[in-house]
Design an enzyme around this catalytic site. Structure first.
Site, mmCIF file in Angstrom:
data_model
loop_
_atom_site.group_PDB
_atom_site.id
_atom_site.type_symbol
_atom_site.label_atom_id
_atom_site.label_comp_id
_atom_site.label_asym_id
_atom_site.label_seq_id
_atom_site.Cartn_x
_atom_site.Cartn_y
_atom_site.Cartn_z
ATOM 1 N N LYS A 106 0.863 -1.189 0.000
ATOM 2 C CA LYS A 106 0.000 0.000 0.000
ATOM 3 C C LYS A 106 0.890 1.226 0.000
ATOM 4 C CE LYS A 106 -4.425 0.926 0.079
ATOM 5 N NZ LYS A 106 -5.502 0.098 -0.508
HETATM 6 P P1 NAD Z 1 -13.097 7.325 -3.206
HETATM 7 O O1 NAD Z 1 -12.110 8.357 -2.876
HETATM 8 O O2 NAD Z 1 -13.519 7.140 -4.625
HETATM 9 O O3 NAD Z 1 -14.423 7.519 -2.332
HETATM 10 C C1 NAD Z 1 -14.424 7.600 -0.934
HETATM 11 C C2 NAD Z 1 -15.804 8.027 -0.497
HETATM 12 O O4 NAD Z 1 -15.837 8.020 0.925
HETATM 13 C C3 NAD Z 1 -16.180 9.435 -0.944
HETATM 14 O O5 NAD Z 1 -17.562 9.475 -1.250
HETATM 15 C C4 NAD Z 1 -15.884 10.274 0.299
HETATM 16 O O6 NAD Z 1 -16.683 11.427 0.333
HETATM 17 C C5 NAD Z 1 -16.294 9.292 1.381
HETATM 18 N N1 NAD Z 1 -15.675 9.595 2.678
HETATM 19 C C6 NAD Z 1 -14.418 10.013 2.938
HETATM 20 N N2 NAD Z 1 -14.255 10.209 4.264
HETATM 21 C C7 NAD Z 1 -15.427 9.867 4.848
HETATM 22 C C8 NAD Z 1 -15.903 9.837 6.182
HETATM 23 N N3 NAD Z 1 -15.132 10.241 7.186
HETATM 24 N N4 NAD Z 1 -17.175 9.412 6.393
HETATM 25 C C9 NAD Z 1 -17.960 9.033 5.365
HETATM 26 N N5 NAD Z 1 -17.584 9.051 4.083
HETATM 27 C C10 NAD Z 1 -16.327 9.450 3.827
HETATM 28 O O7 NAD Z 1 -12.481 5.942 -2.620
HETATM 29 P P2 NAD Z 1 -12.854 4.465 -3.035
HETATM 30 O O8 NAD Z 1 -11.850 4.008 -4.034
HETATM 31 O O9 NAD Z 1 -14.315 4.356 -3.298
HETATM 32 O O10 NAD Z 1 -12.503 3.690 -1.681
HETATM 33 C C11 NAD Z 1 -13.452 3.565 -0.615
HETATM 34 C C12 NAD Z 1 -13.012 2.429 0.284
HETATM 35 O O11 NAD Z 1 -12.941 1.216 -0.474
HETATM 36 C C13 NAD Z 1 -11.634 2.597 0.917
HETATM 37 O O12 NAD Z 1 -11.647 1.999 2.195
HETATM 38 C C14 NAD Z 1 -10.734 1.788 -0.017
HETATM 39 O O13 NAD Z 1 -9.560 1.365 0.615
HETATM 40 C C15 NAD Z 1 -11.656 0.639 -0.338
HETATM 41 N N6 NAD Z 1 -11.311 -0.078 -1.566
HETATM 42 C C16 NAD Z 1 -11.230 0.570 -2.767
HETATM 43 C C17 NAD Z 1 -10.946 -0.160 -3.915
HETATM 44 C C18 NAD Z 1 -10.918 0.469 -5.275
HETATM 45 O O14 NAD Z 1 -10.784 -0.275 -6.254
HETATM 46 N N7 NAD Z 1 -11.074 1.771 -5.423
HETATM 47 C C19 NAD Z 1 -10.690 -1.537 -3.819
HETATM 48 C C20 NAD Z 1 -10.789 -2.161 -2.579
HETATM 49 C C21 NAD Z 1 -11.109 -1.428 -1.458
#
Ligand code: NAD
Length: 417
Positions: A106
């Site tokens: 990461k």
């Molecule tokens: P992103 O940046 O596209 O979206 C994050 C979302 O969470 C946004 O809507 C933001 O406004 C919201 N957010 C941020 N802080 C917050 C808080 N304190 N309370 C509530 N909402 C909040 O990110 P993403 O890629 O969608 O990732 C979201 C989660 O999924 C993370 O934990 C990430 O590690 C996990 N994840 C992502 C992927 C991927 O392919 N993008 C894969 C596996 C896991």
């Protein structure tokens, strides 16, 4: 809520539970409890007004026994080296549960990307990529998007490394734009995988998805896609949120419309008027059948787990539920599909992207989606079977599979020299 929770300690506690089931040797347990390599960088960026600002970033490789390390890059003001290490460890187990030939890594930079102009963001990305370049390589460590990063950021990382190597290296990152060797289906892959395992979990709980009420925390890449595909599968999405808060309508929200208007824009969804505003804390406790935390870690703890009304939790985010919350869900009979299974769709299609890049041979979207669905269903089935045979919960079962595969690879390779 997340401020007092050390997520690396949380990841280590989860490993310790799996180690007890597997009767893991102490030395091997120590190997798996520590990241293999950690790089901390402090690097300057010249901002648009001419001033210089120093940013702190990290790249952590947890374990490479099963192959090159793989893991997203997060741009967020609250990241630190311990959280990044936890996320790297979870990536190791996740790749092993999906049985793809990667270890876990990461990266992150402590920054609020909303404070940067596009030009500043590009400079920060290129300098960070240069600083961590000694760790990266299409055969050694391959980044992907995470919170605060996207396909454009991946394109800049790929271009930066390509400039330094003197030739284009598409396989150095995944989650790139299609035009640069990205894969069809990658953007939606994590959310698609979340909804595939949601369907499997619903079957186990005799719940018909078309009668189910779903709440999703986070409306970014994972949350918005999961909400959209859950709606397409017939579910009623009654609550969603972003960092600035959420909205609730027990009759259901028009997700596709909200997606078209507000996806990726923090605060946007609160502009939608045909719903009640709700805080992120209250959102988690809304009446619903399925809850998808898809934002940040440690959102569900011993403080609020008792008040969660969902029968099924599908972890779109990494580490949204703490071990204390898990114990409460176990007592309440809440079925938790853990992150290392539920959100593995992203890394599975990243793997497909990498394979396509290395072969310069690209697949159609249908092929990608079908292969993804097959892996998600197979992973779910083997975790469920392990859960039953060990009479445990889904998280422990997933960890048993993931940790066992990594431990076997480590032992079979042997400890060098
Ligand atoms: P992103 O940046 O596209 O979206 C994050 C979302 O969470 C946004 O809507 C933001 O406004 C919201 N957010 C941020 N802080 C917050 C808080 N304190 N309370 C509530 N909402 C909040 O990110 P993403 O890629 O969608 O990732 C979201 C989660 O999924 C993370 O934990 C990430 O590690 C996990 N994840 C992502 C992927 C991927 O392919 N993008 C894969 C596996 C896991």
């Amino acid at each position: 809520m997340s401020e007092h929770i050390d997520v690396f300690e949380m990841a280590r506690q989860q490993l310790a539970i799996a180690a007890r089931y597997l009767d893991l040797d102490d030395g091997l347990h120590q190997v798996l409890a520590s990241p293999q390599k950690t790089l901390i960088v402090n690097f300057p960026v010249v901002l648009d007004d001419g001033s210089v600002k120093v940013f702190e970033g990290y790249r952590v490789q947890h374990n490479s026994s099963r192959g090159p390390t793989k893991g997203g890059v997060r741009f967020h003001p609250d990241v630190d080296v311990r959280e990044t290490s936890a996320l790297a460890m979870w990536m190791t187990w996740k790749c092993a549960v999906a049985n793809i030939p990667y270890g876990g890594a990461k990266g992150s930079v402590k920054v609020d990307r909303k404070q940067l102009s596009r030009r500043e963001l590009e400079k920060l990305t290129r300098r960070y990529a240069t600083e961590i370049n000694i760790m990266l390589g299409e055969r050694s460590d391959i980044p992907a998007p995470d919170i605060g990063t996207d396909a454009q950021v991946m394109a800049w990382i790929m271009d930066t490394i390509s400039m330094q190597q003197g030739h284009t290296v598409p396989g150095i990152v995944t989650g790139k734009p299609i035009a640069l060797g990205g894969s069809e289906g990658r953007t939606e892959a994590t959310g698609r995988g979340v909804v595939t395992v949601m369907e499997e979990a619903a079957k186990i709980r005799n719940l018909n998805l078309s009668d189910a009420r779903v709440v999703v925390q986070g409306f970014g890449n994972v949350g918005s896609t999961a909400a959209k595909l859950a709606e397409e599968a017939g579910a009623k999405v009654v609550g969603i949120s972003d960092a600035l808060g959420g909205i609730y309508n027990p009759k259901g929200l028009p997700i596709q419309e909200l997606f078209n208007r507000y996806s990726g824009r923090d605060g946007g969804i609160r502009e939608y008027k045909d719903a009640d505003p709700v805080s992120n804390t209250d959102l988690l406790e809304l009446p619903c059948d399925i809850l998808v935390p898809a934002a940040i870690a440690a959102q569900i703890t011993k403080e609020n787990a008792d008040r969660i009304q969902a029968k099924i939790i599908v972890e779109g985010a990494n580490g949204p539920c703490t071990p204390d919350a898990d114990r409460i869900f176990d007592d309440k009979g809440v079925f938790v599909v853990p992150d290392i299974l539920a959100n593995s769709g992203g890394v599975v299609v990243s793997y497909f992207e990498w394979v396509q890049d290395l072969q310069n041979f690209f697949w159609e979207e249908n092929e990608v989606n079908n292969k993804l669905t097959k892996i998600m269903r197979n992973s779910f089935a083997s975790v469920e079977q392990t859960m039953r045979s060990h009479k445990t919960d889904m998280r422990t079962a997933a960890l048993i599979i993931g940790v066992r595969r990594v431990a076997d690879a480590t032992v079979t390779r042997g400890i060098f020299p």
